[in-house]
Design an enzyme around this catalytic site. Structure first.
Site, PDB file in Angstrom:
ATOM      1  N   LYS A 107      -5.746  -9.884  -5.425  1.00  0.00           N
ATOM      2  CA  LYS A 107      -6.622 -10.053  -4.578  1.00  0.00           C
ATOM      3  C   LYS A 107      -7.905  -9.312  -4.885  1.00  0.00           C
ATOM      4  CE  LYS A 107      -7.071  -8.140  -0.781  1.00  0.00           C
ATOM      5  NZ  LYS A 107      -7.099  -7.722   0.694  1.00  0.00           N
TER       6      LYS A 107
ATOM      7  N   LYS B 233       0.678  -1.294   0.077  1.00  0.00           N
ATOM      8  CA  LYS B 233      -0.134   0.049  -0.082  1.00  0.00           C
ATOM      9  C   LYS B 233       0.916   1.158   0.194  1.00  0.00           C
ATOM     10  CE  LYS B 233      -4.438  -1.464   1.918  1.00  0.00           C
ATOM     11  NZ  LYS B 233      -5.399  -1.422   2.956  1.00  0.00           N
TER      12      LYS B 233
ATOM     13  N   LYS C  31     -11.669  -4.572  -1.830  1.00  0.00           N
ATOM     14  CA  LYS C  31     -12.651  -3.217  -1.955  1.00  0.00           C
ATOM     15  C   LYS C  31     -12.455  -2.388  -2.900  1.00  0.00           C
ATOM     16  CE  LYS C  31     -14.124  -3.820   2.833  1.00  0.00           C
ATOM     17  NZ  LYS C  31     -12.626  -3.738   3.536  1.00  0.00           N
TER      18      LYS C  31
HETATM   19  P1  AMP Z   1     -10.909  -6.224   4.686  1.00  0.00           P
HETATM   20  O1  AMP Z   1     -11.923  -5.830   3.772  1.00  0.00           O
HETATM   21  O2  AMP Z   1      -9.645  -6.226   4.555  1.00  0.00           O
HETATM   22  O3  AMP Z   1     -11.143  -5.423   6.197  1.00  0.00           O
HETATM   23  O4  AMP Z   1     -10.991  -7.772   5.301  1.00  0.00           O
HETATM   24  C1  AMP Z   1     -12.034  -8.295   6.106  1.00  0.00           C
HETATM   25  C2  AMP Z   1     -12.012  -9.854   6.225  1.00  0.00           C
HETATM   26  O5  AMP Z   1     -12.035 -10.275   4.747  1.00  0.00           O
HETATM   27  C3  AMP Z   1     -10.509 -10.365   6.299  1.00  0.00           C
HETATM   28  O6  AMP Z   1     -10.635 -11.663   7.345  1.00  0.00           O
HETATM   29  C4  AMP Z   1      -9.938 -10.725   4.937  1.00  0.00           C
HETATM   30  O7  AMP Z   1      -9.025 -11.417   5.256  1.00  0.00           O
HETATM   31  C5  AMP Z   1     -10.999 -11.078   4.511  1.00  0.00           C
HETATM   32  N1  AMP Z   1     -10.873 -10.850   2.681  1.00  0.00           N
HETATM   33  C6  AMP Z   1     -10.850  -9.803   2.145  1.00  0.00           C
HETATM   34  N2  AMP Z   1     -10.711  -9.868   0.832  1.00  0.00           N
HETATM   35  C7  AMP Z   1     -10.708 -11.202   0.607  1.00  0.00           C
HETATM   36  C8  AMP Z   1     -10.526 -12.052  -0.576  1.00  0.00           C
HETATM   37  N3  AMP Z   1     -10.466 -11.443  -1.748  1.00  0.00           N
HETATM   38  N4  AMP Z   1     -10.590 -13.424  -0.348  1.00  0.00           N
HETATM   39  C9  AMP Z   1     -10.732 -13.868   0.981  1.00  0.00           C
HETATM   40  N5  AMP Z   1     -10.835 -13.179   2.001  1.00  0.00           N
HETATM   41  C10 AMP Z   1     -10.671 -11.903   1.711  1.00  0.00           C
END
Ligand code: AMP
Ligand code: TRP
Length: 332
Positions: free
Chosen positions: A197, A112, A200
């Protein structure tokens, strides 16, 4: 009973990756088998350029979606990170235990900060110290298990290291947590760029399925996903990332095994169609429930209010103990 903690950042609309990698397990399994806390980690959303009104909106939307996904406030504690002061209080102590070098080694920070610098922007200091706050989230609750997607495993590992180090230096204060990662769909990839990945805040939304996308939009995104050269359908994440991602998504939706599923397909077209149908069906009840709950913001706010109260009561004694252990004089 085991104690579970996990969180989601309100930094963008939640995606299929969030759902398959984390949220679905929280609702279907974790809240039933453990004392579980789930947190909308709004302080973490301030580590990159943000719009205040949007963060506020996304925070309530994430709470609504988590309830729509099946989190039951009678079975788990759902709350907003900034509503419980203990997170920030403990984070500072953990910054005094962590080193600059180990923070800079974190993959998420390196990626990032490089992206930000490439755009000519500046990197917020909080992006560097992010893992100390995340460790505080986890350690404040005596957490044993942290159900997350694969991308967060390194941060949980650092939380373990900090817990062990703190305990060794200042006396046993924290439980040493461990990450639990799903067997399938631990890292859902972007449909247009299956080597990165599904996140968002990717530049263009065409490779990302958002949980609140209309069914036709979900279908279109999956049908237009990029595939790989060659025509065979094989599960090989390194060599065939596009097809493997679709197999994994389909397997996660239907509870199967991606490798086995690959044998059932002879063309990309058929695989895409089945994956699109499966995701649309998976998300349908979630969308419907979200629509009902979004009309009742008072209910959602009340869940968050009482969640924060419960969370505070759990975190307070341990965070106070950490203050004493590290050498701070308790207020008289
Ligand atoms: P975040 O959106 O980064 O706050 O992620 C929230 C949760 O979703 C965390 O446990 C991440 O590891 C999981 N997560 C986010 N993006 C992915 C993805 N593309 N595949 C699997 N898990 C994800
Ligand atoms: N860093 C996590 C992510 O980006 C979100 C998070 C913050 C978290 N604190 C946490 C996840 C504590 C699990 C436990 O996904």
């Amino acid at each position: 009973m085991a104690r579970i903690f996990s969180g989601v950042k309100p930094s963008g609309h939640l995606t299929l990756g969030n759902y398959l990698g984390a949220m679905r397990r929280w609702a279907e399994v974790d809240q039933h088998r453990a004392e579980a806390l789930f947190c909308i980690v709004d302080l973490h959303a301030l580590t990159v350029a943000h719009d205040p009104a949007r963060v506020r909106r996304l925070t309530r939307q994430a709470a609504t979606l988590l309830l729509a996904a099946g989190l039951d406030p009678e079975r788990c504690t759902l709350f907003v990170q900034s509503h419980v002061d203990e997170h920030a209080r403990l984070s500072y102590l953990l910054e005094c235990v962590a080193t600059d070098g180990e923070m800079r080694r974190m993959i998420q920070y390196r990626e990032k900060s490089a992206r930000e610098q490439a755009k000519g922007g500046s990197v917020r200091l909080s992006l560097l110290t992010y893992p100390a706050l995340m460790a505080a989230d986890i350690l404040a609750y005596g957490t044993e298990e942290v159900p997350v997607g694969d991308d967060q495993a390194q941060h949980v590992e650092l939380s373990r290291d900090l817990a062990v180090r703190f305990n060794q230096r200042y006396g046993r204060t924290f439980v040493v947590p461990r990450a639990t990662v799903p067997g399938v769909a631990a890292r859902v990839m972007d449909l247009q760029d299956p080597t990165s990945k599904m996140g968002k805040s990717h530049e263009s939304g065409t490779g990302i399925v958002y949980l609140l996308d209309e069914p036709e939009v979900v279908r279109r995104k999956i049908l237009r996903s990029v595939t790989d050269s060659g025509r065979e359908i094989v599960y090989d994440r390194a060599g065939k990332p596009g097809v493997s991602n679709l197999l994994e998504i389909l397997a996660a939706c239907e509870g199967g095994d991606p490798e086995e599923l690959s044998g059932a397909y002879e063309s990309y077209g058929a695989l895409k169609k089945d994956a699109a149908d499966a995701v649309v069906e998976l998300l349908r009840p979630l969308r419907e429930r979200h629509r009902e709950l979004a009309a009742d913001t008072e209910y959602v706010d009340e869940v968050l209010r009482s969640g924060a109260e419960r969370a505070r009561a759990v975190a307070r004694p341990r965070v106070d103990a950490a203050h004493r252990a590290i050498g701070l004089l308790p207020p008289g």
